[in-house]
Write a protein that holds these residues in place. Sequence first.
Motif, short mmCIF file in Angstrom:
data_model
loop_
_atom_site.label_atom_id
_atom_site.label_comp_id
_atom_site.label_asym_id
_atom_site.label_seq_id
_atom_site.Cartn_x
_atom_site.Cartn_y
_atom_site.Cartn_z
N SER A 104 13.59 -10.18 27.94
CA SER A 104 14.77 -11.04 28.02
C SER A 104 14.29 -12.48 27.97
O SER A 104 13.17 -12.79 28.35
N GLY A 105 15.12 -13.34 27.46
CA GLY A 105 14.76 -14.75 27.35
C GLY A 105 14.00 -15.06 26.08
O GLY A 105 13.73 -14.19 25.25
N SER A 106 13.66 -16.31 25.92
CA SER A 106 12.96 -16.74 24.72
C SER A 106 11.44 -16.66 24.92
O SER A 106 10.95 -16.59 26.05
N ARG A 107 10.73 -16.69 23.83
CA ARG A 107 9.27 -16.61 23.85
C ARG A 107 8.70 -17.74 23.00
O ARG A 107 9.29 -18.14 22.01
N PRO A 108 7.51 -18.23 23.37
CA PRO A 108 6.89 -19.29 22.57
C PRO A 108 6.53 -18.80 21.17
O PRO A 108 6.10 -17.66 21.00
N VAL A 109 6.72 -19.65 20.20
CA VAL A 109 6.41 -19.29 18.81
C VAL A 109 4.91 -19.21 18.58
O VAL A 109 4.44 -18.42 17.77
N ALA A 110 4.14 -19.97 19.33
CA ALA A 110 2.69 -20.08 19.10
C ALA A 110 1.97 -18.74 19.14
O ALA A 110 1.04 -18.51 18.36
N ASP A 111 2.36 -17.85 20.01
CA ASP A 111 1.66 -16.56 20.12
C ASP A 111 2.50 -15.40 19.59
O ASP A 111 2.33 -14.26 20.01
N LYS A 112 3.36 -15.69 18.66
CA LYS A 112 4.31 -14.69 18.13
C LYS A 112 3.61 -13.44 17.60
O LYS A 112 4.01 -12.32 17.92
#
Length: 134
Positions: A104-112
């Motif tokens: 749930s929630g957003s995740r950083p793009v850097a470690d996608k």
Amino acid sequence: MKALLNAAYAANFDGYELLAQMTLPGTGVELCLFSDKPEYMQTLRAQADRFRGMPSTLHGPFRGVDAASPAGSDAHKQIIAAYADALDVYELFGAQSIVMHTHSGSRPVADKEVRQRQSLATILEIGEMARARG
């Protein structure tokens, strides 16, 4: 259409009497699993007789779980346990499906890409758990 499912959030997630009243012949229910709330899960399990036999799906655990957690970590063990519990409820209710959420929630793009690989491994592990149960 195979089934029209009334979502539990329409009955404040645990308004099971109201949810049953909204469920007309030929319709079913979507029930939510909150693995982080033991009392809620106990109350949900107690509703099995009320909803068993009608089309149902389970909105899988998503709060407090993260499929992208590294294998063997406490967070990984937590999502595996949450979905093992979800499979128990699935069997108890005779549900037709579980909607799986990886987090749930957003995740950083850097470690996608790393998170996607870890999520894939967890999804496959949970899928194998489900397949092994039949």
